[in-house]
Design an enzyme around this catalytic site. Sequence first.
Site, PDB file in Angstrom:
ATOM      1  N   LYS A  87       0.813  -1.264  -0.008  1.00 52.53           N
ATOM      2  CA  LYS A  87       0.137  -0.016   0.126  1.00 52.53           C
ATOM      3  C   LYS A  87       0.819   1.283  -0.175  1.00 52.53           C
ATOM      4  O   LYS A  87       0.477   2.259  -0.548  1.00 52.53           O
ATOM      5  CB  LYS A  87      -0.912   0.025   1.327  1.00 52.53           C
ATOM      6  CG  LYS A  87      -2.132  -0.961   0.829  1.00 52.53           C
ATOM      7  CD  LYS A  87      -3.158  -1.025   1.939  1.00 52.53           C
ATOM      8  CE  LYS A  87      -4.139  -2.325   1.785  1.00 52.53           C
ATOM      9  NZ  LYS A  87      -3.647  -3.560   1.863  1.00 52.53           N
TER      10      LYS A  87
HETATM   11  C1  LIG Z   1      -4.198  -4.763   1.091  1.00 58.03           C
HETATM   12  C2  LIG Z   1      -3.270  -5.942   0.844  1.00 58.03           C
HETATM   13  C3  LIG Z   1      -3.633  -6.660  -0.179  1.00 58.03           C
HETATM   14  C4  LIG Z   1      -4.843  -6.694  -1.018  1.00 58.03           C
HETATM   15  O1  LIG Z   1      -4.826  -5.590  -1.902  1.00 58.03           O
HETATM   16  P1  LIG Z   1      -6.235  -5.171  -2.586  1.00 58.03           P
HETATM   17  O2  LIG Z   1      -5.969  -3.828  -3.000  1.00 58.03           O
HETATM   18  O3  LIG Z   1      -7.303  -4.928  -1.568  1.00 58.03           O
HETATM   19  O4  LIG Z   1      -6.611  -6.045  -3.629  1.00 58.03           O
HETATM   20  C5  LIG Z   1      -2.735  -7.909  -0.128  1.00 58.03           C
HETATM   21  N1  LIG Z   1      -1.610  -8.052   0.407  1.00 58.03           N
HETATM   22  C6  LIG Z   1      -1.326  -7.129   1.391  1.00 58.03           C
HETATM   23  C7  LIG Z   1      -0.056  -7.427   2.101  1.00 58.03           C
HETATM   24  C8  LIG Z   1      -1.948  -6.044   1.621  1.00 58.03           C
HETATM   25  O5  LIG Z   1      -1.774  -5.098   2.612  1.00 58.03           O
END
Ligand SMILES: *Cc1c(COP(=O)(O)O)cnc(C)c1O
Length: 458
Positions: free
Chosen positions: A108
Amino acid sequence: MRYLSTRGSCPPVGFDGALIGGLAPDGGLYVPEEWPAIDVHPSVERYTDVAVDVLAPYVSPAIPRDELRPLVEEAYATFSHADVCPVTPLEDGLHLLELFWGPTLAFKDVALQLLGRLMDRELARRDERATVLVATSGDTGSAAIEACRGRDRLDIVVLHPAGRVSDVQRRQMTTVDEPNVRNVAIDGDFDTCQDLVKAAFADTALRDELRLSAMNSINWARVMAQVVYYVTAAAAVAPDGPVSFAVPTGNFGNVLAGWVAKQGGLDVDRLIVGSNRNDILTRWIASGVMEVEGVEPSLSPSMDIQVSSNVERYLWELYGRNGAVVAEAMARFRSDGRLDIGAARLDRVRATFSGVRVDDEATLFEIQRVHEAHGVLVDPHTAIGIAAARAVPSDPDVPRVVLATAHPAKFPDAVEAATGVRPLLPEHLADLLDRPEHLTPLAADSAVLADYLRAELL
Ligand SMILES: *Cc1c(COP(=O)(O)O)cnc(C)c1O
Protein backbone atom coordinates in the site's frame (compact mmCIF):
# COMPACT_ATOMS: atom_id res chain seq x y z
CA MET A 1 -8.02 13.59 -18.72
CA ARG A 2 -11.60 13.70 -17.54
CA TYR A 3 -13.01 11.32 -14.95
CA LEU A 4 -16.51 9.85 -15.14
CA SER A 5 -18.54 8.19 -12.42
CA THR A 6 -19.20 4.48 -12.92
CA ARG A 7 -22.85 5.27 -12.08
CA GLY A 8 -23.12 7.93 -14.73
CA SER A 9 -25.25 10.53 -13.01
CA CYS A 10 -22.84 13.27 -12.08
CA PRO A 11 -20.73 15.55 -14.27
CA PRO A 12 -17.16 14.64 -15.25
CA VAL A 13 -14.33 16.07 -13.15
CA GLY A 14 -10.62 16.61 -13.69
CA PHE A 15 -7.93 14.60 -11.91
CA ASP A 16 -7.98 17.09 -9.02
CA GLY A 17 -11.71 16.47 -8.48
CA ALA A 18 -11.30 12.68 -8.50
CA LEU A 19 -8.31 12.96 -6.14
CA ILE A 20 -9.97 15.12 -3.49
CA GLY A 21 -13.51 13.76 -3.98
CA GLY A 22 -12.59 10.09 -3.62
CA LEU A 23 -16.08 8.70 -4.15
CA ALA A 24 -18.25 10.36 -6.84
CA PRO A 25 -21.34 12.24 -5.55
CA ASP A 26 -23.69 9.62 -7.07
CA GLY A 27 -21.97 6.88 -5.06
CA GLY A 28 -19.97 5.64 -8.06
CA LEU A 29 -16.21 5.35 -8.50
CA TYR A 30 -14.27 7.67 -10.78
CA VAL A 31 -12.84 6.15 -13.96
CA PRO A 32 -10.71 7.87 -16.60
CA GLU A 33 -12.58 8.63 -19.81
CA GLU A 34 -9.97 6.77 -21.85
CA TRP A 35 -7.14 4.33 -21.29
CA PRO A 36 -4.01 6.14 -22.43
CA ALA A 37 -1.48 4.10 -24.42
CA ILE A 38 1.46 3.00 -22.29
CA ASP A 39 5.02 2.90 -23.60
CA VAL A 40 5.47 -0.84 -23.09
CA HIS A 41 9.16 -0.77 -24.00
CA PRO A 42 10.33 1.96 -21.67
CA SER A 43 13.81 2.95 -22.76
CA VAL A 44 14.54 4.36 -19.33
CA GLU A 45 15.07 1.94 -16.51
CA ARG A 46 14.60 4.04 -13.42
CA TYR A 47 11.31 3.28 -11.71
CA THR A 48 10.54 6.95 -11.18
CA ASP A 49 11.13 7.81 -14.86
CA VAL A 50 8.69 5.10 -15.95
CA ALA A 51 6.26 6.32 -13.28
CA VAL A 52 6.29 9.87 -14.63
CA ASP A 53 5.68 8.58 -18.18
CA VAL A 54 2.84 6.26 -17.18
CA LEU A 55 1.13 8.72 -14.81
CA ALA A 56 1.43 11.98 -16.76
CA PRO A 57 -1.60 11.36 -19.05
CA TYR A 58 -3.80 10.46 -16.08
CA VAL A 59 -3.06 13.66 -14.15
CA SER A 60 -3.00 16.02 -17.13
CA PRO A 61 -3.78 18.90 -17.29
CA ALA A 62 -4.30 19.29 -13.52
CA ILE A 63 -0.65 18.49 -12.82
CA PRO A 64 1.98 19.37 -15.41
CA ARG A 65 4.78 16.87 -15.94
CA ASP A 66 7.45 19.06 -14.37
CA GLU A 67 5.38 19.30 -11.19
CA LEU A 68 4.60 15.59 -11.17
CA ARG A 69 8.26 14.56 -11.31
CA PRO A 70 9.41 15.90 -7.91
CA LEU A 71 6.35 14.40 -6.21
CA VAL A 72 7.14 11.00 -7.72
CA GLU A 73 10.83 11.29 -6.86
CA GLU A 74 10.08 12.20 -3.23
CA ALA A 75 7.44 9.48 -2.85
CA TYR A 76 9.79 6.70 -3.93
CA ALA A 77 12.85 8.09 -2.17
CA THR A 78 11.15 6.74 0.98
CA PHE A 79 11.69 3.18 -0.31
CA SER A 80 14.72 1.35 1.02
CA HIS A 81 15.50 -0.51 -2.23
CA ALA A 82 17.26 1.34 -5.05
CA ASP A 83 14.96 -0.26 -7.67
CA VAL A 84 11.85 0.72 -5.64
CA CYS A 85 9.89 -2.40 -6.74
CA PRO A 86 12.55 -4.97 -7.69
CA VAL A 87 11.84 -8.22 -9.55
CA THR A 88 13.66 -11.36 -8.40
CA PRO A 89 13.54 -14.84 -9.97
CA LEU A 90 12.05 -17.52 -7.72
CA GLU A 91 12.00 -20.64 -9.89
CA ASP A 92 11.66 -21.57 -13.57
CA GLY A 93 9.40 -19.01 -15.22
CA LEU A 94 8.22 -17.63 -11.88
CA HIS A 95 9.33 -14.25 -10.52
CA LEU A 96 8.57 -12.18 -7.44
CA LEU A 97 7.74 -8.50 -7.80
CA GLU A 98 8.74 -7.11 -4.39
CA LEU A 99 6.34 -4.34 -3.45
CA PHE A 100 7.31 -4.15 0.23
CA TRP A 101 10.34 -1.86 0.43
CA GLY A 102 8.30 1.17 1.50
CA PRO A 103 8.12 2.63 5.02
CA THR A 104 5.50 0.17 6.35
CA LEU A 105 6.73 -2.96 4.53
CA ALA A 106 3.58 -3.55 2.47
CA PHE A 107 2.47 -2.71 -1.04
CA LYS A 108 0.00 0.00 0.00
CA ASP A 109 3.00 2.31 0.44
CA VAL A 110 3.51 2.34 -3.34
CA ALA A 111 0.19 4.11 -3.83
CA LEU A 112 -0.11 6.01 -0.56
CA GLN A 113 3.33 7.63 -0.59
CA LEU A 114 2.31 9.29 -3.84
CA LEU A 115 -1.32 9.93 -2.85
CA GLY A 116 -0.33 11.86 0.29
CA ARG A 117 1.89 14.15 -1.76
CA LEU A 118 -0.69 14.61 -4.52
CA MET A 119 -3.37 15.54 -1.98
CA ASP A 120 -1.07 17.92 -0.14
CA ARG A 121 -0.23 19.72 -3.39
CA GLU A 122 -3.87 20.07 -4.41
CA LEU A 123 -4.94 21.30 -0.95
CA ALA A 124 -2.16 23.90 -0.98
CA ARG A 125 -3.34 25.07 -4.40
CA ARG A 126 -6.87 25.45 -3.00
CA ASP A 127 -5.54 26.91 0.24
CA GLU A 128 -7.41 24.27 2.24
CA ARG A 129 -6.64 21.66 4.87
CA ALA A 130 -8.11 18.20 5.36
CA THR A 131 -8.32 15.67 8.17
CA VAL A 132 -7.85 12.08 7.12
CA LEU A 133 -9.90 9.82 9.39
CA VAL A 134 -9.19 6.09 9.12
CA ALA A 135 -10.25 2.93 10.94
CA THR A 136 -7.71 0.14 10.75
CA SER A 137 -7.48 -3.51 11.66
CA GLY A 138 -3.71 -3.21 11.37
CA ASP A 139 -2.09 -2.45 8.03
CA THR A 140 -3.92 0.41 6.38
CA GLY A 141 -3.44 2.69 9.37
CA SER A 142 0.34 2.68 9.29
CA ALA A 143 0.49 3.13 5.51
CA ALA A 144 -1.87 6.12 5.77
CA ILE A 145 0.13 7.62 8.65
CA GLU A 146 3.37 7.35 6.70
CA ALA A 147 1.61 8.98 3.74
CA CYS A 148 0.47 11.96 5.84
CA ARG A 149 3.35 12.52 8.26
CA GLY A 150 5.12 15.79 7.64
CA ARG A 151 2.57 16.94 5.00
CA ASP A 152 1.64 20.62 5.42
CA ARG A 153 -2.06 20.44 4.65
CA LEU A 154 -3.09 17.10 6.14
CA ASP A 155 -3.86 15.90 9.62
CA ILE A 156 -4.47 12.22 10.24
CA VAL A 157 -6.37 10.43 12.98
CA VAL A 158 -6.30 6.64 13.04
CA LEU A 159 -8.64 4.52 15.14
CA HIS A 160 -7.51 1.02 16.00
CA PRO A 161 -9.22 -1.56 18.23
CA ALA A 162 -7.35 -1.51 21.56
CA GLY A 163 -5.46 -4.73 22.20
CA ARG A 164 -6.53 -6.30 18.89
CA VAL A 165 -3.69 -5.40 16.56
CA SER A 166 -0.29 -7.02 16.69
CA ASP A 167 2.59 -5.34 18.53
CA VAL A 168 4.44 -4.59 15.31
CA GLN A 169 1.32 -3.21 13.66
CA ARG A 170 0.47 -0.96 16.63
CA ARG A 171 4.00 0.29 17.02
CA GLN A 172 4.32 1.11 13.32
CA MET A 173 1.50 3.59 13.98
CA THR A 174 2.08 4.80 17.53
CA THR A 175 5.83 5.39 17.39
CA VAL A 176 5.41 8.08 14.74
CA ASP A 177 6.06 11.34 16.57
CA GLU A 178 4.65 14.12 14.38
CA PRO A 179 2.32 17.02 15.23
CA ASN A 180 -0.15 16.07 12.45
CA VAL A 181 -0.48 12.38 13.43
CA ARG A 182 -2.86 11.07 16.10
CA ASN A 183 -3.56 7.50 17.15
CA VAL A 184 -6.68 6.55 19.06
CA ALA A 185 -7.12 3.15 20.71
CA ILE A 186 -10.85 2.40 20.79
CA ASP A 187 -12.33 0.17 23.44
CA GLY A 188 -13.98 -2.18 20.92
CA ASP A 189 -13.29 -4.27 17.81
CA PHE A 190 -12.51 -3.24 14.23
CA ASP A 191 -16.21 -3.03 13.27
CA THR A 192 -16.73 -0.62 16.16
CA CYS A 193 -13.89 1.55 14.83
CA GLN A 194 -15.42 1.49 11.34
CA ASP A 195 -18.84 2.42 12.72
CA LEU A 196 -17.31 5.39 14.56
CA VAL A 197 -15.66 6.59 11.35
CA LYS A 198 -18.96 6.24 9.47
CA ALA A 199 -20.78 8.16 12.21
CA ALA A 200 -18.19 10.96 12.04
CA PHE A 201 -18.63 11.26 8.26
CA ALA A 202 -22.42 11.21 8.65
CA ASP A 203 -22.23 14.12 11.13
CA THR A 204 -22.31 16.93 8.54
CA ALA A 205 -21.32 19.66 10.98
CA LEU A 206 -18.28 17.73 12.15
CA ARG A 207 -17.39 16.67 8.61
CA ASP A 208 -17.40 20.26 7.37
CA GLU A 209 -15.62 21.76 10.39
CA LEU A 210 -12.77 19.27 10.14
CA ARG A 211 -12.95 18.74 6.35
CA LEU A 212 -12.92 15.00 6.85
CA SER A 213 -11.36 12.99 4.06
CA ALA A 214 -11.05 9.25 3.53
CA MET A 215 -7.87 8.29 1.60
CA ASN A 216 -9.40 4.84 1.07
CA SER A 217 -8.89 2.16 -1.49
CA ILE A 218 -11.50 3.46 -3.92
CA ASN A 219 -9.48 6.61 -4.71
CA TRP A 220 -8.50 6.47 -8.39
CA ALA A 221 -5.02 7.82 -7.64
CA ARG A 222 -4.24 4.62 -5.74
CA VAL A 223 -5.09 2.39 -8.69
CA MET A 224 -3.18 4.65 -11.05
CA ALA A 225 0.02 4.53 -8.98
CA GLN A 226 -0.10 0.73 -9.02
CA VAL A 227 -0.16 0.51 -12.83
CA VAL A 228 3.51 1.53 -12.91
CA TYR A 229 4.99 -1.64 -11.42
CA TYR A 230 3.16 -3.86 -13.90
CA VAL A 231 4.97 -1.96 -16.65
CA THR A 232 8.41 -2.13 -15.03
CA ALA A 233 8.00 -5.83 -14.14
CA ALA A 234 6.90 -6.77 -17.67
CA ALA A 235 9.87 -4.85 -19.09
CA ALA A 236 12.19 -6.70 -16.71
CA VAL A 237 11.05 -10.29 -17.35
CA ALA A 238 9.50 -10.30 -20.84
CA PRO A 239 10.32 -7.17 -22.83
CA ASP A 240 8.97 -8.68 -26.05
CA GLY A 241 6.42 -11.14 -25.00
CA PRO A 242 3.37 -11.79 -22.98
CA VAL A 243 3.57 -12.09 -19.23
CA SER A 244 1.05 -13.25 -16.63
CA PHE A 245 0.61 -11.83 -13.15
CA ALA A 246 -0.61 -13.54 -9.99
CA VAL A 247 -2.04 -11.13 -7.44
CA PRO A 248 -3.14 -11.81 -3.85
CA THR A 249 -6.15 -9.55 -3.73
CA GLY A 250 -8.98 -8.44 -1.47
CA ASN A 251 -10.53 -5.24 -2.73
CA PHE A 252 -9.57 -6.02 -6.36
CA GLY A 253 -7.54 -2.78 -6.35
CA ASN A 254 -4.15 -4.27 -7.05
CA VAL A 255 -5.24 -6.64 -9.81
CA LEU A 256 -7.41 -3.93 -11.35
CA ALA A 257 -4.22 -1.91 -11.91
CA GLY A 258 -2.89 -4.86 -13.96
CA TRP A 259 -6.04 -4.81 -16.05
CA VAL A 260 -5.63 -1.05 -16.58
CA ALA A 261 -2.06 -1.70 -17.79
CA LYS A 262 -3.45 -4.25 -20.24
CA GLN A 263 -6.02 -1.71 -21.47
CA GLY A 264 -3.09 0.61 -22.12
CA GLY A 265 -1.43 -1.98 -24.37
CA LEU A 266 0.80 -3.96 -21.99
CA ASP A 267 1.07 -7.55 -23.28
CA VAL A 268 -0.60 -9.28 -20.33
CA ASP A 269 -1.62 -12.88 -20.87
CA ARG A 270 -3.47 -13.81 -17.69
CA LEU A 271 -4.33 -12.04 -14.46
CA ILE A 272 -4.52 -14.67 -11.72
CA VAL A 273 -6.50 -13.62 -8.66
CA GLY A 274 -5.51 -15.33 -5.40
CA SER A 275 -7.90 -15.19 -2.48
CA ASN A 276 -7.96 -16.66 1.01
CA ARG A 277 -11.04 -18.28 2.59
CA ASN A 278 -12.87 -14.99 2.02
CA ASP A 279 -13.27 -15.89 -1.61
CA ILE A 280 -16.00 -13.70 -3.09
CA LEU A 281 -13.76 -12.91 -6.07
CA THR A 282 -12.68 -16.42 -6.93
CA ARG A 283 -16.25 -17.71 -6.55
CA TRP A 284 -17.34 -14.94 -8.91
CA ILE A 285 -14.72 -15.83 -11.53
CA ALA A 286 -15.80 -19.49 -11.28
CA SER A 287 -19.56 -18.93 -11.50
CA GLY A 288 -20.36 -15.40 -12.66
CA VAL A 289 -22.24 -14.83 -9.41
CA MET A 290 -20.88 -12.33 -6.91
CA GLU A 291 -22.36 -13.23 -3.56
CA VAL A 292 -21.67 -11.78 -0.12
CA GLU A 293 -20.79 -14.09 2.77
CA GLY A 294 -19.53 -13.36 6.27
CA VAL A 295 -15.89 -12.45 6.82
CA GLU A 296 -13.73 -14.99 8.61
CA PRO A 297 -10.27 -14.24 9.97
CA SER A 298 -7.36 -15.80 8.09
CA LEU A 299 -3.56 -15.81 8.10
CA SER A 300 -3.68 -13.11 5.40
CA PRO A 301 -5.71 -10.46 7.26
CA SER A 302 -5.24 -7.72 4.65
CA MET A 303 -7.42 -9.78 2.31
CA ASP A 304 -10.19 -10.52 4.83
CA ILE A 305 -12.95 -8.62 3.07
CA GLN A 306 -16.61 -9.17 2.36
CA VAL A 307 -17.08 -6.96 -0.73
CA SER A 308 -14.42 -6.05 -3.29
CA SER A 309 -15.32 -2.45 -4.02
CA ASN A 310 -12.91 -1.88 -6.92
CA VAL A 311 -14.70 -4.49 -9.05
CA GLU A 312 -17.16 -1.74 -9.93
CA ARG A 313 -14.59 -0.07 -12.19
CA TYR A 314 -14.18 -3.29 -14.16
CA LEU A 315 -17.95 -3.90 -14.26
CA TRP A 316 -18.36 -0.45 -15.80
CA GLU A 317 -16.32 -1.54 -18.82
CA LEU A 318 -17.99 -4.97 -18.83
CA TYR A 319 -21.43 -3.31 -18.94
CA GLY A 320 -20.44 -1.17 -21.93
CA ARG A 321 -19.72 1.98 -19.87
CA ASN A 322 -23.42 2.31 -19.19
CA GLY A 323 -23.64 4.11 -15.83
CA ALA A 324 -27.38 3.54 -15.42
CA VAL A 325 -26.96 -0.22 -15.83
CA VAL A 326 -24.01 -0.28 -13.40
CA ALA A 327 -26.00 1.76 -10.85
CA GLU A 328 -28.89 -0.67 -11.16
CA ALA A 329 -26.59 -3.70 -10.82
CA MET A 330 -24.90 -2.25 -7.74
CA ALA A 331 -28.25 -1.40 -6.15
CA ARG A 332 -29.37 -4.99 -6.69
CA PHE A 333 -26.09 -6.27 -5.27
CA ARG A 334 -26.54 -4.11 -2.18
CA SER A 335 -30.13 -5.18 -1.56
CA ASP A 336 -29.82 -8.90 -2.42
CA GLY A 337 -26.16 -9.48 -1.54
CA ARG A 338 -25.92 -11.17 -4.95
CA LEU A 339 -25.16 -10.21 -8.55
CA ASP A 340 -25.20 -12.56 -11.54
CA ILE A 341 -23.36 -11.12 -14.54
CA GLY A 342 -24.61 -13.81 -16.96
CA ALA A 343 -22.79 -16.31 -19.16
CA ALA A 344 -21.64 -14.00 -21.96
CA ARG A 345 -20.00 -11.52 -19.60
CA LEU A 346 -18.49 -14.33 -17.56
CA ASP A 347 -16.78 -15.58 -20.74
CA ARG A 348 -15.21 -12.15 -21.14
CA VAL A 349 -14.05 -12.11 -17.51
CA ARG A 350 -12.48 -15.52 -17.90
CA ALA A 351 -10.70 -14.57 -21.12
CA THR A 352 -8.35 -12.57 -18.86
CA PHE A 353 -8.87 -13.52 -15.22
CA SER A 354 -8.36 -16.81 -13.39
CA GLY A 355 -9.24 -17.25 -9.72
CA VAL A 356 -7.68 -19.53 -7.14
CA ARG A 357 -8.74 -19.87 -3.50
CA VAL A 358 -5.90 -20.77 -1.13
CA ASP A 359 -6.88 -21.65 2.42
CA ASP A 360 -4.70 -21.21 5.53
CA GLU A 361 -3.36 -24.75 5.40
CA ALA A 362 -2.27 -24.39 1.77
CA THR A 363 -0.82 -20.95 2.60
CA LEU A 364 1.39 -22.39 5.34
CA PHE A 365 2.39 -25.24 3.05
CA GLU A 366 3.44 -22.79 0.33
CA ILE A 367 5.50 -20.69 2.77
CA GLN A 368 7.25 -23.85 3.90
CA ARG A 369 7.75 -25.17 0.36
CA VAL A 370 9.30 -21.93 -0.87
CA HIS A 371 11.59 -21.79 2.14
CA GLU A 372 12.72 -25.38 1.68
CA ALA A 373 13.21 -25.17 -2.07
CA HIS A 374 14.76 -21.70 -2.32
CA GLY A 375 15.72 -20.53 1.17
CA VAL A 376 13.36 -17.57 0.72
CA LEU A 377 10.88 -16.38 3.35
CA VAL A 378 7.56 -15.08 2.01
CA ASP A 379 4.62 -13.60 3.89
CA PRO A 380 1.17 -15.29 3.84
CA HIS A 381 -0.29 -12.89 1.23
CA THR A 382 2.62 -13.46 -1.13
CA ALA A 383 2.34 -17.22 -0.54
CA ILE A 384 -1.26 -17.09 -1.76
CA GLY A 385 -0.05 -15.39 -4.94
CA ILE A 386 2.60 -18.07 -5.49
CA ALA A 387 0.19 -20.94 -4.83
CA ALA A 388 -2.36 -19.35 -7.18
CA ALA A 389 0.23 -18.92 -9.94
CA ARG A 390 1.24 -22.57 -9.65
CA ALA A 391 -2.36 -23.81 -9.66
CA VAL A 392 -3.27 -22.29 -13.03
CA PRO A 393 -2.08 -24.34 -16.01
CA SER A 394 -0.08 -22.04 -18.23
CA ASP A 395 2.12 -21.88 -21.30
CA PRO A 396 5.69 -22.62 -20.12
CA ASP A 397 6.95 -19.87 -22.43
CA VAL A 398 4.93 -17.18 -20.67
CA PRO A 399 6.71 -15.97 -17.53
CA ARG A 400 4.61 -15.44 -14.44
CA VAL A 401 5.15 -12.61 -12.00
CA VAL A 402 3.78 -12.95 -8.47
CA LEU A 403 3.12 -9.71 -6.63
CA ALA A 404 4.85 -9.96 -3.25
CA THR A 405 2.66 -7.60 -1.23
CA ALA A 406 4.22 -7.70 2.24
CA HIS A 407 7.62 -8.21 3.84
CA PRO A 408 7.74 -11.51 5.77
CA ALA A 409 8.62 -9.66 9.01
CA LYS A 410 5.23 -7.99 8.89
CA PHE A 411 3.58 -11.37 9.58
CA PRO A 412 6.29 -13.13 11.62
CA ASP A 413 4.01 -15.58 13.47
CA ALA A 414 2.66 -17.28 10.34
CA VAL A 415 6.11 -17.39 8.75
CA GLU A 416 7.63 -18.89 11.89
CA ALA A 417 4.81 -21.43 12.20
CA ALA A 418 5.48 -22.63 8.65
CA THR A 419 9.28 -22.59 8.63
CA GLY A 420 10.56 -22.46 12.19
CA VAL A 421 12.40 -19.27 11.24
CA ARG A 422 11.37 -15.90 12.65
CA PRO A 423 11.91 -13.22 9.97
CA LEU A 424 13.81 -10.12 11.08
CA LEU A 425 12.63 -6.57 10.62
CA PRO A 426 14.79 -4.57 8.20
CA GLU A 427 17.44 -2.41 9.80
CA HIS A 428 15.53 0.89 9.75
CA LEU A 429 12.78 -0.70 11.87
CA ALA A 430 14.98 -2.89 14.05
CA ASP A 431 14.47 -0.71 17.16
CA LEU A 432 10.69 -0.44 16.65
CA LEU A 433 9.96 -2.33 19.84
CA ASP A 434 12.00 0.16 21.91
CA ARG A 435 10.60 3.43 20.56
CA PRO A 436 8.14 5.47 22.69
CA GLU A 437 4.46 5.20 21.75
CA HIS A 438 1.90 8.00 21.36
CA LEU A 439 -1.76 7.08 21.63
CA THR A 440 -5.01 8.18 23.26
CA PRO A 441 -7.44 5.56 24.59
CA LEU A 442 -11.09 6.46 23.99
CA ALA A 443 -14.47 4.88 24.72
CA ALA A 444 -16.44 3.54 21.75
CA ASP A 445 -18.80 6.52 21.66
CA SER A 446 -19.27 8.86 18.70
CA ALA A 447 -19.90 11.90 20.92
CA VAL A 448 -16.66 11.25 22.81
CA LEU A 449 -14.79 10.93 19.51
CA ALA A 450 -16.34 14.15 18.14
CA ASP A 451 -15.27 16.05 21.29
CA TYR A 452 -11.75 14.65 20.99
CA LEU A 453 -11.46 15.60 17.30
CA ARG A 454 -12.70 19.15 17.89
CA ALA A 455 -10.44 19.65 20.91
CA GLU A 456 -7.38 18.38 19.03
CA LEU A 457 -7.90 19.89 15.61
CA LEU A 458 -9.93 23.10 15.80
C1 LIG B 1 -4.12 -4.56 1.07
C2 LIG B 1 -3.29 -5.79 0.86
C3 LIG B 1 -3.64 -6.75 -0.11
C4 LIG B 1 -4.89 -6.66 -0.95
O1 LIG B 1 -4.86 -5.59 -1.84
P1 LIG B 1 -6.17 -5.16 -2.64
O2 LIG B 1 -5.85 -3.85 -3.26
O3 LIG B 1 -7.26 -5.09 -1.62
O4 LIG B 1 -6.42 -6.18 -3.65
C5 LIG B 1 -2.79 -7.84 -0.28
N1 LIG B 1 -1.68 -8.01 0.49
C6 LIG B 1 -1.33 -7.10 1.44
C7 LIG B 1 -0.11 -7.36 2.24
C8 LIG B 1 -2.11 -5.97 1.65
O5 LIG B 1 -1.74 -5.08 2.59
